[in-house]
Design an enzyme around this catalytic site. Structure first.
Site, mmCIF file in Angstrom:
data_model
loop_
_atom_site.group_PDB
_atom_site.id
_atom_site.type_symbol
_atom_site.label_atom_id
_atom_site.label_comp_id
_atom_site.label_asym_id
_atom_site.label_seq_id
_atom_site.Cartn_x
_atom_site.Cartn_y
_atom_site.Cartn_z
ATOM 1 C CD GLU A 183 -2.909 1.131 2.350
ATOM 2 O OE1 GLU A 183 -3.733 2.055 2.445
ATOM 3 O OE2 GLU A 183 -2.922 0.145 3.119
ATOM 4 C CE LYS A 235 -9.547 -0.266 6.121
ATOM 5 N NZ LYS A 235 -8.182 -0.755 6.120
#
Length: 430
Positions: free
Chosen positions: A233, A249
């Site tokens: 990420e 997410k």
């Protein structure tokens, strides 16, 4: 001032390993590796930086102001990290949970030596004070035996900071906050750890990186403290006057069966709970970016796109904004920190509830590692899927978490944590 050298490398993977072994002689090391993952907004395939000329280390008190002063004064490349607990510098918050690792809240250094990888080219930048060491360094690097590792035969017993029944209780407590309207979503994390344990940090990092091959991998050494990260990420990047955030997410496991793997990927894309998690954080990120953005410039470039990694499928969104040339890089970070994907919404309420329910101070976990360039551009990851090690205390730790919403099933959340923890556990126990 820096002297630049260009070097063509025939065997990049071998040279990378030789370089990392050579780097272990220094107290300050940051290695950032994209693992040649196809991604937008990437400037380099990999970067290594070693040997501090100057540095800054501080707790959270006025941390961003001190970093701004240091970064402005250095006017050079600086590399380092921001811990999650810098939240206390942004809001009236505290971090009182147990801390077995004891990383300083913030650390950055101006390196004497830099190595930038792009294709089969390596650009080396040496501060002029050490440029006479370039040829001897290159010779030493090429003579390194990258296959030689100090083997540590130390059986590692992983312990849980929060046991399964306690985990369920805490999730139910968080759900009560959600149903009461205190928060919509919060990222709840738990620590796995081992005491009186010695590991070979570089060997452990190499194993973890080989398993995961993520686009934001990092190896960080600051004296006796290590980060071995297989992060997928990006937290935040600044390129000229463009800001990019790419929150994750939504997670699904992989399958070796091609058809089943496709099905798992499609199920993640169609999963209403995972999409709602992602969209809530996208809204939070849009709000954070708007604090420094030129009016009307915040846009969602990708919403809930599925990216596939070696261990998992992930749902990732890309949010962009534009800033004025006069906006300071540190102010952009301060106004968005900590990253929404690791907190929740509303952000401050979520961070207070997280602190009350979690058992461990997050520290560098769910913080960020990255760099500032001489022009004020920057790029930072999110420290997840990572092993942290305090060599002096012989303490090894990794944490995993997940977003809790009104639709969360405690058992499924627990199982998702185990999926995320799988690579770290395999590396340490085998």
């Amino acid at each position: 001032m820096r002297t630049k050298y260009a070097h063509t490398v025939e065997n990049i993977p071998l040279f990378k390993q030789q370089l990392l072994h050579w780097a272990q002689q220094f107290d300050d090391v940051v290695w950032l590796d994209s693992n040649n993952y196809e991604q937008n907004y990437s400037n380099y395939d990999a970067v290594l930086t070693v040997d501090a000329f100057t540095s800054i280390q501080t707790d959270y008190h006025e941390a961003f102001e001190k970093l701004k002063e240091y970064q402005t004064h250095a006017n050079d490349w600086i590399f380092g990290y921001l811990t999650y607990d810098l939240k206390n510098a942004v809001e009236d918050l505290k971090s009182n949970n147990f801390d077995g690792l004891q990383f300083p809240d913030l650390y950055f250094f101006q390196p004497k030596k830099l190595f930038f990888f792009k294709g089969n080219q390596v650009e080396m930048q040496y501060l002029n004070m050490v440029d006479d060491e370039f040829e001897s360094d290159l010779k030493a690097i090429q003579q390194m035996n990258a296959s030689t590792n100090q083997q540590i035969n130390n059986p590692i017993k992983i312990k849980l900071r929060i046991h399964k029944d306690d985990y369920f209780e805490k999730i139910y407590a968080m759900l009560a906050h959600i149903h009461r309207g205190d928060i919509y979503e919060a990222n709840f994390c738990q620590e796995f750890y081992a005491e009186n344990t010695e590991i070979n940090p570089l060997e452990t990092y190499n194993k973890l990186n080989t398993i995961s091959n993520p686009p934001f991998a990092s190896f960080l050494k600051i004296n006796d403290k290590y980060l071995l990260s297989a992060s997928p990420e990006r937290y935040l990047k600044k390129q000229d006057n463009t800001i990019v955030s790419q929150p994750i997410k939504g997670t699904a496991k992989r399958s070796e069966n091609i058809e089943e793997d496709k099905q798992l990927k499609q199920e993640l894309l169609d999963n209403e709970k995972e999409r709602s998690e992602n969209i809530m954080i996208v809204d939070l990120v849009r709000n954070d970016l708007s604090k420094t953005a030129i009016k009307g410039s915040v846009e969602v470039e990708e919403l809930c796109k599925i990216y596939t990694f070696d261990q998992v499928h992930q749902m990732i969104s890309t949010v962009k904004s534009k800033i004025e040339p006069t906006t300071h890089a540190i102010d952009v970070i301060k106004s968005t920190f900590p990253m929404g994907s690791m907190t929740g919404a509303p952000k401050i309420s979520a961070m207070k509830i997280i602190e009350a329910l979690e058992e461990t101070k997050r520290g560098l976990y769910s913080g960020s590692v990255g760099y500032f360039s001489p022009t004020g551009d920057f790029d930072f990851n999110v420290v997840i899927r990572s092993i942290l090690y305090n060599e002096t205390k012989k303490y090894v730790s990794y944490s995993v978490g997940g977003a809790i919403t009104s639709k969360s099933d405690p058992l499924k959340e627990y199982e998702e944590c185990l999926v995320k923890a799988k690579a770290m556990r395999e590396v340490l126990e085998n």
